[in-house]
Design an enzyme around this catalytic site. Structure first.
Site, PDB file in Angstrom:
ATOM      1  N   GLU A 278      -0.167  18.813  20.107  1.00  0.00           N
ATOM      2  CA  GLU A 278      -1.050  19.611  19.267  1.00  0.00           C
ATOM      3  C   GLU A 278      -2.282  20.160  19.984  1.00  0.00           C
ATOM      4  O   GLU A 278      -2.839  21.167  19.553  1.00  0.00           O
ATOM      5  CB  GLU A 278      -1.507  18.769  18.063  1.00  0.00           C
ATOM      6  CG  GLU A 278      -0.403  18.410  17.090  1.00  0.00           C
ATOM      7  CD  GLU A 278       0.131  19.621  16.344  1.00  0.00           C
ATOM      8  OE1 GLU A 278      -0.674  20.504  15.990  1.00  0.00           O
ATOM      9  OE2 GLU A 278       1.361  19.691  16.130  1.00  0.00           O
TER      10      GLU A 278
ATOM     11  N   SER B  89       5.245 -21.562 -35.734  1.00  0.00           N
ATOM     12  CA  SER B  89       5.191 -22.985 -35.346  1.00  0.00           C
ATOM     13  C   SER B  89       4.629 -23.218 -33.953  1.00  0.00           C
ATOM     14  O   SER B  89       4.400 -24.365 -33.558  1.00  0.00           O
ATOM     15  CB  SER B  89       6.596 -23.589 -35.425  1.00  0.00           C
ATOM     16  OG  SER B  89       7.096 -23.508 -36.745  1.00  0.00           O
TER      17      SER B  89
END
Length: 763
Positions: free
Chosen positions: A177, A454
């Site tokens: 690059e 319960s």
């Protein structure tokens, strides 16, 4: 033009140049301030990284070799013949060799280690730290990165440091690059000129003249417009950055900023994230061909998308490898090998977003309190959680498979929620908030408030057992018709599930068989205010009415509140707040927050033991006896819960290590026609079948022992009497037996007196 006009023109020109220079300097000072503010501080919003719990291997730990290898595969380790690099392993017979990755844990950094683990049967026999050439008692693998909490910007990245990536990566980046990166000052005029000539000759854009610094400026600060003014601004900012910061700083920023593709609707930025997204490993483990692939993609991440255009990417990757070969960065042998290798892409599933949404929902809620400032949550922090990925997956599977099976013969759409928590630490191991575990909406595990039925009964019995002078497991409780009136004159007559009355039953039978009438009678004897206090002490924070029906669960709680209650019960009365987040570490690996170890002994330990004994009976003789039949050699405990008209099915159960709470019902509160034993309990059992539950093991609290009682009267009797009940009890408060097995009175044995008493007597 005469001399005088010329002087005037020169003077005007000088003034214009001075004004222009002042304006340029002022503009550059403005740009410098803009750059300094961003470049020196947090340049990006970086998602919080969410980690599961680390797997800790210990000698004598009961864990199979396959389970450890599954964890290594989850972490992206590679199986090789000779593990000599980070993230590699090999298995041979009962021996596993691992190159354990370096990792920054909340309590400190751990270096790369070569470890050899050997098994004896299903247990770890020895752990050798080959790096130190010594046996060690334990070692932990790095935790699995579950997901990242991406902000509204929809950008995703994982920061890397230049010193942590392979040296070949920045070299390849510069060679491809920006060859003159270390020579220019942010802008390379000759490169721009070369690119311009090449583009004119080709009649299209074939080459770019931008330096790495200019690319960084464009990505960090500027838009994509093609205007000349933008290019000038880009060049000026590049000059400023190059002047103010080192080449290493610029290169590191580029490594973290560069755009490298899309993960759904989220942009993938930086090599750190791209390494995971494309190859399922950290950037420091990238191979030369993988480095070449990522560098090749920079030119056009869409055009060179390796999952869509494999041949196109292979061609450009090999071009990058050729550049590296020509620059003597790789030798000919390696070059020829690399260009013939496939891309070797991972599925990308490791970075799939939205995994385990119910659990992550709880993490988000905790983080919003721990890190109240959103900017902190988007600063790249690492969040360490209590998630056990295997428990989570088993829980998700158990909910789906069980409800799919139950759904076949009913019209009402079944829904479910489930939590798995660690008893000793209060850490949440798994949360399922929907039958479809991937659903990101309403989280039933945290937010659904349903009647618990319960499931509340243990709190009633515990309230009694905390008064050992008045109650024990054999205390007779009335089981006879009862009618109660409320303030409005409305009557309520509770019934047992089988509509029968037994006259009276021992306390343990009332809980084991989940009998309603004895429970109501016991609650009234103890006092509703005391029962209410017990429920609160167990960890329930919701408000509820103190009415007799609350003893049968006439209150709405969420599954997480219910699980909190059973965590305290199972932990010998020790309350620890349930939580998912254990530590938060900053992006630079500094500890930001850690969960403080906290507990409160809220219930008498001896009473808790007696209650747990009764809850174990529930799984062997009572409403959950299917647990005992399914796991005959493993002791577990728990309680079923069913609400009026069978609208809600509940079960909370535990083994030695974990509490599991399951709710099954319908969002519209329609009857599902399932009891706790018929709906939620099968989910629990199917979950336990997928793993290896550990048998309950609780120490006998001081003062407890086995006592013997008459089944009908609850009177203390001698051992071996027919029709007696032998159960644990707090011995200090029990009277001595008053008669033998045949009803004959027993005289207290004369106590042996001390010499002092024999000499002087005592009154």
């Amino acid at each position: 033009m005469g001399a005088k006009p010329k002087r005037r023109f020169r003077g005007l020109l000088i003034k214009l140049l001075v004004v222009g220079l002042v304006a340029l300097v002022g503009y550059m000072i403005y740009l410098d301030a803009q750059i300094k503010h961003t470049f020196t501080g947090n340049k990006w919003e970086v998602p919080a990284q969410i980690y599961a719990r680390p797997l800790v291997l210990k000698t004598e730990l009961e864990i199979t070799q396959k389970e450890v290898i599954d964890e290594l595969k989850l972490l992206g380790y590679r199986h090789v013949s000779r593990p000599d690099s980070s993230g590699e392993y090999n298995v041979s017979g009962n021996t596993l060799v691992i190159q354990r990755r370096a990792f920054s844990f909340p309590d400190g950094d751990e270096p790369l280690r070569k470890v050899t683990v050997t098994w004896r049967g299903s247990r770890i026999n020895q752990i050798m730290d080959n790096s130190a050439n010594e046996a060690v008692p334990k070692i932990r693998l790095e935790p699995w990165l579950v997901t990242r909490m991406v902000s509204s910007s929809r950008e995703d990245r994982m920061l890397v440091k230049l010193k942590e990536v392979p040296a070949l990566l920045p070299k390849a980046l510069i060679l491809v690059e920006d060859r003159d990166f270390y020579e220019h000052h942010g802008v390379a005029p000759l490169s721009i000129l070369r690119a311009l000539v090449a583009n004119i000759r080709a009649g299209r854009t074939v080459q770019g003249g931008s330096t790495l610094t200019q690319q960084l400026v464009k990505n960090l600060y500027l838009t994509r417009e093609k205007a000349i003014s933008r290019k000038i601004k880009e060049a000026l900012m590049a000059l400023i950055i190059d002047f103010r910061y080192s080449k290493e700083d610029i290169l590191q920023a580029y490594l973290n900023e560069v755009f490298l593709g899309q993960n759904g609707d989220m942009a993938v930025h930086g090599f750190g994230l791209a390494s995971y997204f494309y190859f399922d490993r950290p950037a420091n483990e990238l191979s030369p061909p993988e480095i070449a692939t990522l560098v090749a993609m920079i030119k056009g991440p869409s055009y060179y998308n390796p999952r869509r255009h494999e041949e196109r990417v292979l061609e450009r990757r090999n071009l990058v490898l050729r550049i590296l070969f020509d620059a003597n960065e790789i030798n000919r042998t390696d070059y020829e090998k690399y260009i013939n290798e496939p891309l070797g892409l991972a599925s990308g599933a490791s970075l799939a977003s939205g995994k385990h949404p119910a659990f992550m929902d709880k993490v988000r809620r905790e983080l919003s309190v721990i890190l109240a400032d959103p900017a902190l949550r988007d600063s790249g922090v690492k969040v360490f959680t209590s998630l056990d990925i295997y428990a989570q997956r088993r829980a998700e599977k158990a909910i789906k498979q069980t409800l799919d099976g139950l759904q076949s013969d009913r019209d009402v759409q079944l829904q479910g929620a489930m939590l798995v928590t660690d008893i000793a630490s209060g850490e949440i191991r798994a949360i399922v908030g929907d039958r479809d575990a991937s659903f990101k909406g309403f989280n039933r595990a945290l937010d659904a408030r349903r009647q618990v039925g319960s499931l509340i009964k243990p709190a009633v019995y515990l309230s009694a057992l905390e008064d050992p002078a008045s109650f024990n497991l054999a205390t007779p409780i009335a089981d006879e018709p009862i009618t109660l009136e409320n303030e409005n004159g409305q009557s309520w007559s509770p019934l047992n599930a089988d509509k029968k009355f037994r006259g009276q039953v021992p306390l343990i039978q009332g809980l084991t068989e989940s009998l309603n009438v004895p429970t109501v009678n016991l609650g009234l004897r103890v006092g509703l205010d005391l029962v209410s206090d017990t429920i609160k002490r167990l960890g329930v924070e919701s408000d509820f009415m103190q009415v007799p029906a609350m003893t049968l669960g006439a209150m709405s709680l969420s599954p997480i509140e219910t699980n909190q209650m059973y965590q305290t019960i199972s932990n010998n009365g020790r309350y620890i707040p349930l939580h998912t987040v254990t530590s938060v570490v900053s992006a630079n690996d500094r500890l930001v927050w850690q969960h403080a170890e906290f507990y409160s002994q809220r219930v008498d330990e001896a009473a808790s033991y007696l209650l747990n004994y009764a809850l174990h009976n529930v799984t062997t003789q009572g409403t959950a006896k299917r647990v005992g039949r399914t796991f005959p050699n493993i002791n577990m405990a728990g309680k079923t819960g069913t609400t009026d008209d069978y609208r809600d099915s509940w079960f909370s159960g535990f083994d030695r290590n974990n509490v599991v709470t399951v709710w099954v019902g319908n969002d519209d509160n329609k009857p599902i026609l399932l009891t706790g034993a018929g709906g939620a309990l099968p989910v629990f059992i199917n979950y336990q079948k997928m793993q290896a539950p550990k048998s309950l093991s609780r120490r006998f609290p001081e003062g407890l022992g086995i006592a013997h009682f008459d089944k009908h009267t609850g009177a203390v009797v001698t051992a071996g009497c027919p029709d007696s009940l032998s159960v644990p009890a707090i011995l200090d408060v029990l009277p001595p037996p008053r008669q033998d097995c045949f009803g004959r009175p027993l005289t207290p044995k004369s106590e042996k007196k001390s010499w002092w008493e024999r000499l002087f007597g005592n009154d």
